[in-house]
Write an enzyme that holds these catalytic residues in place. Structure first.
Site, short mmCIF file in Angstrom:
data_model
loop_
_atom_site.label_atom_id
_atom_site.label_comp_id
_atom_site.label_asym_id
_atom_site.label_seq_id
_atom_site.Cartn_x
_atom_site.Cartn_y
_atom_site.Cartn_z
N HIS A 115 24.83 -37.40 0.84
CA HIS A 115 23.52 -36.80 0.63
C HIS A 115 22.50 -37.90 0.47
O HIS A 115 22.81 -38.94 -0.13
CB HIS A 115 23.52 -35.90 -0.62
N ASP A 153 27.15 -27.97 1.20
CA ASP A 153 27.78 -27.32 2.35
C ASP A 153 29.30 -27.38 2.32
O ASP A 153 29.95 -26.72 3.13
CB ASP A 153 27.27 -27.99 3.65
#
Ligand code: ACO
Length: 383
Positions: free
Chosen positions: A259, A313
Site C-alpha cells: 500500500h 483487497d
C-alpha cells in the site's frame, strides 16, 4: 531542475475534512471516527450519511435519508435496456461505468452549485448503483432483473436482487460491515481521478463514472478479484511457498499486498479477516481462507521488512466468495460502497474549487523539421 514525484507520491493535492490515515500505526478514521467503531456499531447507511454530512445522523435524519434512498432504488427501463445491450462477456465495472454516465443524462445535475441538485444526485447514485450492479449480474446470464424490495435494508435488498432471496441476517450484517470498510480512504487513485473531474465542475454522475474507471485497475480496486484468481491458481497450502518465491524472483506484485500509505497491516484487512474466519468456521485444509493465511505468513517472512502487508483487497474477496458472489462482481461492490466517499470528496471540491492542472517535465525534442512524406522513416516507438 524542477522536483518530480512519480505517481505524485507524497504530494499534497488538497485539504480535506473527510477521512485520515495513519499508515505507521494502521489507523483509519472517517470524519474523525475510527473505522473499528463504525464497523462494530454502525451501518453503511449511517456511514454514508456521516461521510456526506460530517455528522452521524439523528434518528429522524436517518429515517429521512433511508426513505429518500428507498424511493430511488428503481432504475428506468431504458437504463435496464442499456445494460441488456452490453456484451455479457464484458466486465461489470465497464457496465456500471456506462450506466452511471447514462444516469447523468436522465437526471441532469449540471448546476453543481445547487445543494438540492447535489443531494438528489447523491441519493440517486447511492440508491441506484446496487440495482444496476445486480441487474448486470443477472441479465448477462439470461435471468430476469429482480426489482428492489422496499421491505429490505440496503444490504439485504442487494442480496435479494442478486439471488432472489433474502440473506441470512448474519450474512447481511457482515456484508454491510464490508461496505462500511470500503466507503472511504483519503486521496487514493479513484478519489483523485474523481476530484480532477469535479474540479472542471463536471456533474456528480460524470465524476463518479471517472472514479469507477480508475477503481477498475488491478493495482487499485481490481485487486480483490485478482486475489481470488491468485489463490485459486495456488490451489493448496503446500504450493504457497514456491508460488511466492517465483513471483518475488520475477519481481511481480503479489495481489492484495502493499500500500502506498500503510506500512503495517491495513486495519480494514484485520476486520475483514475476522469476518472471513467467522464464515469459514470449519477451516477446511485448502479453503481459500486457509491458503490466504498461509500466503500472509510466507509473505511476512519474505517482504514484511519492507512494510508490505495485506491491504483491504486481500480478505474482502474471500468474504464475497464465501457469500456465493461471482468474482468479477467484487470490484463493482467496492464501487457501491466507495461512491459515498467519492461523493463527499466531489462536494468538498465544488466548495473550494481550484482546477487541477499539474505540470510536466518535457523530455522530447524541439524544432523538428516537417519532413515530406517520401522521406519519412517508419516509427520505431511502441505505444
Ligand atoms: N508484492 C510484492 N512486492 C511488492 C508489492 C506486492 N504486492 N507491493 C510492493 N512491492 C515491493 C516492490 O516490488 C518494491 O520493491 P523494491 O523496492 O525492492 O523494488 C517496493 O515494494 C515498493 O513498491 P512500489 O510499487 O514502488 O510501491 P507503491 O507504493 O507504488 O505500490 C501498490 C503500492 C501499487 C498498491 C503496490 O503495493 C501493488 O501493486 N500491490 C498489489 C496490487 C494491490 O493489492 N492493489 C490494491 C491496493 S489497495 C487499494 O487500492 C484499494
Amino acid at each position: 531542475m524542477r522536483d518530480f514525484f512519480p505517481g505524485l507520491a507524497g504530494v499534497v493535492a488538497t485539504k480535506s475534512n473527510i477521512s485520515s490515515v495513519d499508515g505507521q500505526q494502521g489507523i483509519l478514521e472517517y470524519r474523525g471516527i475510527r473505522i473499528e467503531e463504525l464497523a462494530a456499531h454502525g451501518t453503511f447507511m449511517e456511514t454514508a450519511y456521516l461521510l456526506l454530512f460530517d455528522e452521524l445522523p439523528t434518528s429522524s435524519a436517518l429515517r429521512q435519508f433511508e426513505e429518500d434512498l428507498l424511493i430511488h432504488r428503481r432504475i428506468k427501463y431504458r437504463i435496464t435496456d442499456l445494460i441488456k445491450c452490453l456484451p455479457e462477456s464484458g466486465h461489470p465495472m465497464d457496465a456500471i461505468q456506462a450506466a452511471v454516465a447514462a444516469l447523468g443524462m436522465f437526471y441532469p445535475a449540471t448546476n453543481v452549485r445547487d445543494p438540492e441538485a447535489r443531494y438528489w444526485a447523491a441519493i440517486r447514485l447511492l440508491a441506484k448503483l446496487p440495482t444496476m450492479v445486480a441487474a448486470f449480474a443477472r441479465l448477462r446470464h439470461g435471468d430476469d432483473q429482480i426489482q428492489p424490495n422496499d421491505n429490505l435494508s440496503y444490504s439485504e435488498n442487494f442480496f435479494y436482487m442478486l439471488f432472489e432471496q433474502k440473506p441470512d441476517p448474519a450474512i447481511a450484517k457482515m456484508f454491510d460491515t464490508s461496505l462500511i470498510l470500503h466507503a472511504e480512504h483519503t486521496m487514493n487513485a479513484s478519489t483523485f481521478s474523481g476530484l480532477v473531474t469535479a474540479s472542471t465542475l463536471a456533474d456528480p454522475y460524470t465524476v463518479i463514472s471517472s472514479a469507477i474507471g480508475t477503481l477498475k485497475g488491478p493495482l487499485h480496486g481490481g485487486a480483490n478479484e485478482a486475489v481470488i484468481h491468485m489463490l485459486r491458481a495456488i490451489g493448496s497450502v503446500e504450493q504457497v511457498a514456491s508460488f511466492l518465491d517465483q513471483k518475488i524472483e520475477a519481481k511481480e506484485k503479489v495481489m492484495g499486498f502493499g500500500h502506498r500509505v500503510y506500512k503495517v497491516k491495513d486495519p480494514r484487512a484485520l476486520i475483514l479477516q475476522e469476518l472471513a474466519q467467522h464464515m469459514d468456521k470449519d477451516q477446511k485444509p485448502n479453503s481459500l481462507l486457509t491458503i490466504a493465511r498461509a500466503v500472509e505468513q510466507e509473505m511476512e517472512q519474505r517482504v514484511g521488512h519492507k512494510g508490505i502487508r495485506p491491504n483491504v483487497d486481500f480478505y474482502s474477496g474471500i468474504i464475497y466468495h464465501q457469500m456465493g458472489i461471482e468474482t468479477d462482481m467484487f470490484t463493482p461492490i467496492f464501487a457501491m460502497s466507495r461512491v459515498a466517499g467519492w461523493l463527499a470528496h466531489c462536494f468538498e471540491q465544488y466548495q473550494h474549487n481550484h482546477l487541477f492542472r499539474p505540470d510536466q517535465i518535457y523530455e522530447g525534442p524541439h524544432n523538428r523539421p516537417y519532413e515530406s512524406i517520401e522521406s519519412r522513416k517508419p516509427s520505431t516507438s511502441a505505444i
